[in-house]
Design an enzyme around this catalytic site. Sequence first.
Site, PDB file in Angstrom:
ATOM      1  N   HIS A  58      14.889  -7.072   3.772  1.00 22.71           N
ATOM      2  CA  HIS A  58      14.375  -6.796   2.239  1.00 22.71           C
ATOM      3  C   HIS A  58      15.010  -5.201   1.998  1.00 22.71           C
ATOM      4  O   HIS A  58      15.010  -4.743   0.794  1.00 22.71           O
ATOM      5  CB  HIS A  58      12.974  -6.635   2.166  1.00 22.71           C
ATOM      6  CG  HIS A  58      12.027  -5.377   2.714  1.00 22.71           C
ATOM      7  ND1 HIS A  58      11.328  -5.538   3.821  1.00 22.71           N
ATOM      8  CD2 HIS A  58      11.965  -4.158   2.316  1.00 22.71           C
ATOM      9  CE1 HIS A  58      10.877  -4.377   4.296  1.00 22.71           C
ATOM     10  NE2 HIS A  58      11.215  -3.425   3.326  1.00 22.71           N
ATOM     11  N   ASP A 103      12.125 -11.209   8.129  1.00 21.70           N
ATOM     12  CA  ASP A 103      12.516  -9.990   7.364  1.00 21.70           C
ATOM     13  C   ASP A 103      13.433  -9.143   8.515  1.00 21.70           C
ATOM     14  O   ASP A 103      12.798  -8.049   9.010  1.00 21.70           O
ATOM     15  CB  ASP A 103      11.456  -9.217   7.044  1.00 21.70           C
ATOM     16  CG  ASP A 103      11.602  -7.974   6.005  1.00 21.70           C
ATOM     17  OD1 ASP A 103      12.785  -7.871   5.639  1.00 21.70           O
ATOM     18  OD2 ASP A 103      10.699  -7.398   5.751  1.00 21.70           O
ATOM     19  N   GLN A 189       6.147   3.811   2.215  1.00 28.55           N
ATOM     20  CA  GLN A 189       7.267   3.627   1.669  1.00 28.55           C
ATOM     21  C   GLN A 189       8.317   4.426   2.218  1.00 28.55           C
ATOM     22  O   GLN A 189       8.131   5.499   2.716  1.00 28.55           O
ATOM     23  CB  GLN A 189       7.269   3.952   0.147  1.00 28.55           C
ATOM     24  CG  GLN A 189       6.529   3.184  -0.911  1.00 28.55           C
ATOM     25  CD  GLN A 189       4.936   3.763  -0.808  1.00 28.55           C
ATOM     26  OE1 GLN A 189       4.819   4.800  -0.187  1.00 28.55           O
ATOM     27  NE2 GLN A 189       4.360   3.273  -1.926  1.00 28.55           N
ATOM     28  N   GLY A 190       9.521   3.948   2.486  1.00 31.37           N
ATOM     29  CA  GLY A 190      10.531   4.588   2.965  1.00 31.37           C
ATOM     30  C   GLY A 190      10.705   4.424   4.576  1.00 31.37           C
ATOM     31  O   GLY A 190      11.628   4.768   5.359  1.00 31.37           O
ATOM     32  N   ASP A 191       9.709   3.689   5.321  1.00 33.95           N
ATOM     33  CA  ASP A 191       9.681   3.376   6.639  1.00 33.95           C
ATOM     34  C   ASP A 191      10.101   2.050   6.915  1.00 33.95           C
ATOM     35  O   ASP A 191      10.471   1.735   7.980  1.00 33.95           O
ATOM     36  CB  ASP A 191       8.151   3.582   7.326  1.00 33.95           C
ATOM     37  CG  ASP A 191       7.587   4.836   7.437  1.00 33.95           C
ATOM     38  OD1 ASP A 191       8.442   5.713   7.237  1.00 33.95           O
ATOM     39  OD2 ASP A 191       6.470   5.044   7.006  1.00 33.95           O
ATOM     40  N   SER A 192      10.217   1.184   5.711  1.00 34.71           N
ATOM     41  CA  SER A 192      10.816  -0.113   5.920  1.00 34.71           C
ATOM     42  C   SER A 192      11.787  -0.396   6.857  1.00 34.71           C
ATOM     43  O   SER A 192      12.965   0.648   6.643  1.00 34.71           O
ATOM     44  CB  SER A 192      10.944  -0.750   4.654  1.00 34.71           C
ATOM     45  OG  SER A 192       9.894  -1.017   4.011  1.00 34.71           O
TER      46      SER A 192
END
Length: 243
Positions: A58, A103, A189-192
Amino acid sequence: MSLQPVSAASAYSDSGSPSTRVVGGTKAEQGEFPFMVRLSMGCGGSLYAKDIVLTAAHCVDGSGDNTSITATAGVVDLESPDAVKVKSTKVLQAPGYDGNGKDWALIKLEKPIDLPTLKTADSDAFNKDEFTVAGWGADKEGGEQQQHLLKANVPFVDDATCKKAYSNLIEGEELCAGILDTGGVDTCQGDSGGPMFRKDDSDQWIQVGIVSWGEGCARPGKPGVYTEVSHFAADIAKAASEL
């Protein structure tokens, strides 16, 4: 609990979609996790090979030639003059990825980065106990991205328990971790795309998960959901050999 890119369709959002940063974490020491990579679209990743980054599907927009991504490695402080920055040449998004499961993605770099790589689990033997997560994502739901790498430990959550929180969990392809009763520790958010890892029997780091998605960040009863690396290990290896 997932760490999501800021721009890519994030798995986390203020309304209950994935988020991007390590919540409840502490600062990582320089050199502690030398395989960690920050990607310019706002995701994390790990060095699968010296010239290949493993991240989340993603976080990228399809497969093919791509020179738009910059990988930053070798530092915990993204502003450090010692940061190693390398451009991408190609991206391979998991074949068949449609936003549900699968993913994972690989990013080929224009040149190797001379840092340790992170071994990936090829069986589910290490999908238990406690894991480490690290990232430059937000330190709270709706928070700002971080300049300094944060780390945290999160306990394994079994599928049956996790399905009570997320009925759409894809058992076998996804792995859950987090502190269920109180929350407080999670990716955001931002660790994905960043790795979830632990020590193997020889005391070496091994990657068992990829930050994928979750509802909010560190909410009680809402663990983080990670791509189960061992399930896709053969597919990832094959894809990497062909990049």
